[in-house]
Scaffold this motif. Sequence first.
Motif, short mmCIF file in Angstrom:
data_model
loop_
_atom_site.label_atom_id
_atom_site.label_comp_id
_atom_site.label_asym_id
_atom_site.label_seq_id
_atom_site.Cartn_x
_atom_site.Cartn_y
_atom_site.Cartn_z
N LEU A 43 33.21 43.92 40.30
CA LEU A 43 32.12 44.54 39.56
C LEU A 43 30.78 44.29 40.24
O LEU A 43 30.00 45.21 40.46
N GLU A 44 30.51 43.04 40.60
CA GLU A 44 29.24 42.68 41.25
C GLU A 44 29.08 43.36 42.60
O GLU A 44 27.98 43.76 42.97
N ARG A 45 30.17 43.52 43.35
CA ARG A 45 30.09 44.11 44.68
C ARG A 45 30.05 45.63 44.66
O ARG A 45 29.48 46.24 45.54
N VAL A 46 30.66 46.23 43.65
CA VAL A 46 30.74 47.69 43.60
C VAL A 46 29.55 48.28 42.85
O VAL A 46 28.83 49.12 43.39
N ASP A 47 29.36 47.88 41.61
CA ASP A 47 28.27 48.43 40.80
C ASP A 47 28.14 47.62 39.52
O ASP A 47 28.89 47.84 38.57
N PRO A 48 27.19 46.68 39.46
CA PRO A 48 27.04 45.83 38.27
C PRO A 48 26.77 46.60 36.98
O PRO A 48 26.91 46.05 35.90
N LYS A 49 26.41 47.88 37.09
CA LYS A 49 26.15 48.67 35.89
C LYS A 49 27.44 49.20 35.26
O LYS A 49 27.42 49.68 34.13
N LEU A 50 28.55 49.11 35.97
CA LEU A 50 29.82 49.56 35.40
C LEU A 50 30.24 48.63 34.27
O LEU A 50 29.89 47.45 34.25
N ALA A 51 31.01 49.16 33.36
CA ALA A 51 31.60 48.32 32.32
C ALA A 51 32.72 47.48 32.94
O ALA A 51 33.48 47.98 33.78
N TYR A 52 32.81 46.23 32.55
CA TYR A 52 33.86 45.34 33.04
C TYR A 52 35.23 45.97 32.80
O TYR A 52 36.11 45.93 33.66
N THR A 53 35.41 46.58 31.62
CA THR A 53 36.70 47.18 31.30
C THR A 53 37.04 48.34 32.22
O THR A 53 38.21 48.60 32.50
N THR A 54 36.03 49.06 32.71
CA THR A 54 36.26 50.15 33.65
C THR A 54 36.86 49.60 34.94
O THR A 54 37.82 50.15 35.49
N VAL A 55 36.30 48.48 35.42
CA VAL A 55 36.80 47.87 36.65
C VAL A 55 38.21 47.33 36.44
O VAL A 55 39.09 47.53 37.29
N VAL A 56 38.45 46.66 35.33
CA VAL A 56 39.79 46.13 35.05
C VAL A 56 40.80 47.26 34.98
O VAL A 56 41.90 47.16 35.54
N THR A 57 40.45 48.35 34.31
CA THR A 57 41.35 49.50 34.21
C THR A 57 41.65 50.07 35.59
O THR A 57 42.80 50.36 35.93
N ALA A 58 40.62 50.25 36.40
CA ALA A 58 40.81 50.80 37.74
C ALA A 58 41.69 49.88 38.59
O ALA A 58 42.61 50.34 39.28
N LEU A 59 41.42 48.57 38.54
CA LEU A 59 42.22 47.62 39.31
C LEU A 59 43.68 47.63 38.86
O LEU A 59 44.60 47.61 39.68
N THR A 60 43.90 47.68 37.56
CA THR A 60 45.26 47.70 37.02
C THR A 60 45.99 48.96 37.48
O THR A 60 47.15 48.90 37.92
N ARG A 61 45.33 50.10 37.40
CA ARG A 61 45.96 51.36 37.83
C ARG A 61 46.25 51.34 39.33
O ARG A 61 47.30 51.81 39.77
N MET A 62 45.32 50.80 40.10
CA MET A 62 45.52 50.72 41.55
C MET A 62 46.68 49.78 41.88
O MET A 62 47.46 50.05 42.79
N HIS A 63 46.80 48.68 41.15
CA HIS A 63 47.93 47.77 41.34
C HIS A 63 49.23 48.48 40.99
O HIS A 63 50.22 48.38 41.72
N ASP A 64 49.24 49.22 39.89
CA ASP A 64 50.44 49.95 39.47
C ASP A 64 50.85 51.00 40.50
O ASP A 64 52.04 51.30 40.64
N LYS A 65 49.89 51.56 41.22
CA LYS A 65 50.18 52.54 42.27
C LYS A 65 50.63 51.89 43.58
O LYS A 65 50.98 52.58 44.53
N GLY A 66 50.57 50.56 43.65
CA GLY A 66 50.96 49.87 44.86
C GLY A 66 49.84 49.74 45.88
O GLY A 66 50.08 49.35 47.03
N LEU A 67 48.61 50.04 45.46
CA LEU A 67 47.48 49.96 46.38
C LEU A 67 46.95 48.54 46.53
O LEU A 67 46.31 48.22 47.53
N LEU A 68 47.19 47.71 45.50
CA LEU A 68 46.64 46.35 45.49
C LEU A 68 47.73 45.32 45.21
O LEU A 68 48.70 45.61 44.51
N ASN A 69 47.51 44.13 45.74
CA ASN A 69 48.30 42.96 45.38
C ASN A 69 47.43 42.13 44.44
O ASN A 69 46.20 42.19 44.53
#
Length: 130
Positions: A43-69
């Motif tokens: 959140l701090e590195r990308v855009d501190p104005k984003l909602a924390y939940t937006t970042v968590v949702t994006a990270l979770t979806r990216m993990h589910d797609k196999g993009l992240l460990n």
Amino acid sequence: MTKSVDVHEPTAATGRGRGELEAEILAALRQAAPDALTPGEVLERVDPKLAYTTVVTALTRMHDKGLLNRAKRGRAFAYTAAADDTGLAARKMRRVLESGSDREAVLTRFVDELSDADEDFLRRLLDSGK
């Protein structure tokens, strides 16, 4: 009439196009490599104005797609990119191939649309046993 904006939907909340938030997150994670980042650090590195939940949702979806460990760090997960750009492209190609109903037809069409140079390279790659 005012349209409501759901802060949980990255494209609606941020005005970013589809996939832009994912690209920004991947860039932040690659820049931090080999260190893993928690959602708060992303959140701090990308855009501190984003909602924390937006970042968590994006990270979770990216993990589910196999993009992240991810690995547990305290009460949160810490994330790293699963692969570099070429690895991600290869994964996408494999997913598309696997989702088709006729693998042979998909592969045939793919090869038919390659440039001569790419076809020669693919032939050499296959002949080398890699």
